[in-house]
Motif scaffolding. Structure first.
Motif, mmCIF file in Angstrom:
data_model
loop_
_atom_site.group_PDB
_atom_site.id
_atom_site.type_symbol
_atom_site.label_atom_id
_atom_site.label_comp_id
_atom_site.label_asym_id
_atom_site.label_seq_id
_atom_site.Cartn_x
_atom_site.Cartn_y
_atom_site.Cartn_z
ATOM 1 N N LYS A 1 -9.562 2.527 -2.908
ATOM 2 C CA LYS A 1 -8.126 2.313 -2.701
ATOM 3 C C LYS A 1 -7.875 1.479 -1.445
ATOM 4 O O LYS A 1 -7.084 0.533 -1.456
ATOM 5 C CB LYS A 1 -7.402 3.651 -2.550
ATOM 6 N N PHE A 2 -8.574 1.847 -0.364
ATOM 7 C CA PHE A 2 -8.326 1.159 0.896
ATOM 8 C C PHE A 2 -8.792 -0.299 0.851
ATOM 9 O O PHE A 2 -8.149 -1.180 1.438
ATOM 10 C CB PHE A 2 -9.009 1.904 2.046
ATOM 11 N N GLU A 3 -9.889 -0.571 0.160
ATOM 12 C CA GLU A 3 -10.335 -1.958 0.010
ATOM 13 C C GLU A 3 -9.300 -2.771 -0.757
ATOM 14 O O GLU A 3 -9.017 -3.923 -0.419
ATOM 15 C CB GLU A 3 -11.689 -2.010 -0.700
ATOM 16 N N PRO B 1 0.840 -1.215 0.000
ATOM 17 C CA PRO B 1 0.000 0.000 0.000
ATOM 18 C C PRO B 1 0.865 1.251 0.000
ATOM 19 O O PRO B 1 1.885 1.308 0.688
ATOM 20 C CB PRO B 1 -0.792 -0.128 1.311
ATOM 21 N N TRP C 1 -11.186 7.077 -2.383
ATOM 22 C CA TRP C 1 -10.389 6.601 -1.253
ATOM 23 C C TRP C 1 -10.879 5.255 -0.744
ATOM 24 O O TRP C 1 -10.073 4.374 -0.436
ATOM 25 C CB TRP C 1 -10.415 7.631 -0.128
ATOM 26 N N SER C 2 -12.190 5.087 -0.645
ATOM 27 C CA SER C 2 -12.731 3.826 -0.126
ATOM 28 C C SER C 2 -12.326 2.646 -1.006
ATOM 29 O O SER C 2 -12.029 1.549 -0.500
ATOM 30 C CB SER C 2 -14.261 3.901 -0.027
ATOM 31 N N GLU D 1 -9.499 0.006 7.517
ATOM 32 C CA GLU D 1 -8.582 0.776 6.666
ATOM 33 C C GLU D 1 -7.175 0.794 7.245
ATOM 34 O O GLU D 1 -6.194 0.762 6.498
ATOM 35 C CB GLU D 1 -9.107 2.202 6.501
ATOM 36 N N ASP E 1 -6.106 -2.089 -0.876
ATOM 37 C CA ASP E 1 -4.948 -2.223 0.011
ATOM 38 C C ASP E 1 -5.134 -3.380 0.989
ATOM 39 O O ASP E 1 -4.218 -4.190 1.205
ATOM 40 C CB ASP E 1 -4.725 -0.930 0.801
ATOM 41 N N ARG F 1 -4.019 -1.561 6.374
ATOM 42 C CA ARG F 1 -3.057 -1.336 5.290
ATOM 43 C C ARG F 1 -1.631 -1.182 5.833
ATOM 44 O O ARG F 1 -0.652 -1.341 5.097
ATOM 45 C CB ARG F 1 -3.455 -0.108 4.467
ATOM 46 N N TYR G 1 -8.473 6.796 9.857
ATOM 47 C CA TYR G 1 -8.792 5.470 9.320
ATOM 48 C C TYR G 1 -9.770 4.717 10.213
ATOM 49 O O TYR G 1 -9.723 4.829 11.444
ATOM 50 C CB TYR G 1 -7.530 4.619 9.196
#
Length: 202
Positions: A153-155, A111, A150-151, A126, A157, A129, A122
């Motif tokens: 990306k974090f999923e 990540p 963003w949501s 989240e 990661d 990561r 976070y």
């Protein structure tokens, strides 16, 4: 897979980052000349970022922006120079991060390390990561990069954290090379890179 997580991934990071630093030396020298001629010194941008287990380290990149004092505005888009935009489009600004990889602060794949001020924003999910070393590139980067929310990306990661493997890392490195050649996902609409991360309830 357990051996790869514990030892193999780090061994590959050391070997490939050392090789990458040697091979990329002419490109880094050229990038340094571009930075000095267009923005002056310093050549490198240094900033504290959260690493594995959210421990801070200093990330190293080529500078692509002028200072707030020098800029015509106060946004990243105002501060990003034409030369800096070219360096970013070719991902040349990221090459000094190979030093971070060699030091063990980052991995080639993981990540992306974000800002220290994001840590308290976070959710528990989240924050996962940070269970692995941050990467020069990652699963989110080859699946949309800054074009993602963003949501999303974090999923991606967290999915990576749960599925680390040699095969996956090799796939991400290959897709990263293809993405650099196509220059895709460099920035979100209306932003030099990506908008500030704010949690949904903010």
């Amino acid at each position: 897979m357990d051996f790869y997580r514990r030892r193999g991934k780090r061994l590959i990071d050391i070997g490939l980052s050392a090789l990458g630093l040697a091979v990329s030396l002419p490109f880094q020298a050229a990038a340094a000349v571009v930075v000095v001629s267009s923005m002056g010194r310093p050549v490198l941008f240094r900033q504290q970022r959260p690493g594995q287990d959210a421990q801070p380290f200093t990330i190293i990149k080529f500078r692509t922006m002028v200072s707030e004092v020098e800029a015509d505005g106060d946004t990243d888009a105002d501060r990003l120079t034409k030369a800096g935009s070219v360096l970013r489009s070719l991902s040349l600004d990221e090459l000094p991060e190979l030093v971070n990889v060699l030091r063990g602060e980052m991995s080639l794949v993981g990540p992306r390390p974000l800002l220290m001020e994001y840590l308290p924003r976070y959710s528990d999910r989240e924050a996962r990561r940070h269970e692995v070393r941050p990467g020069v590139t990652g699963w989110a980067q080859v699946n949309g990069r800054n074009e993602l929310e963003w949501s999303e990306k974090f999923e991606l990661d967290v999915w990576y954290v749960d599925n680390v493997s040699l095969q996956l890392d090799l796939k991400i490195l290959w897709l990263t090379l293809a993405g650099v050649l196509r220059r895709t996902g460099i920035a979100a609409n209306g932003h030099a890179t990506a908008p500030e991360f704010l949690p949904p309830h903010a």
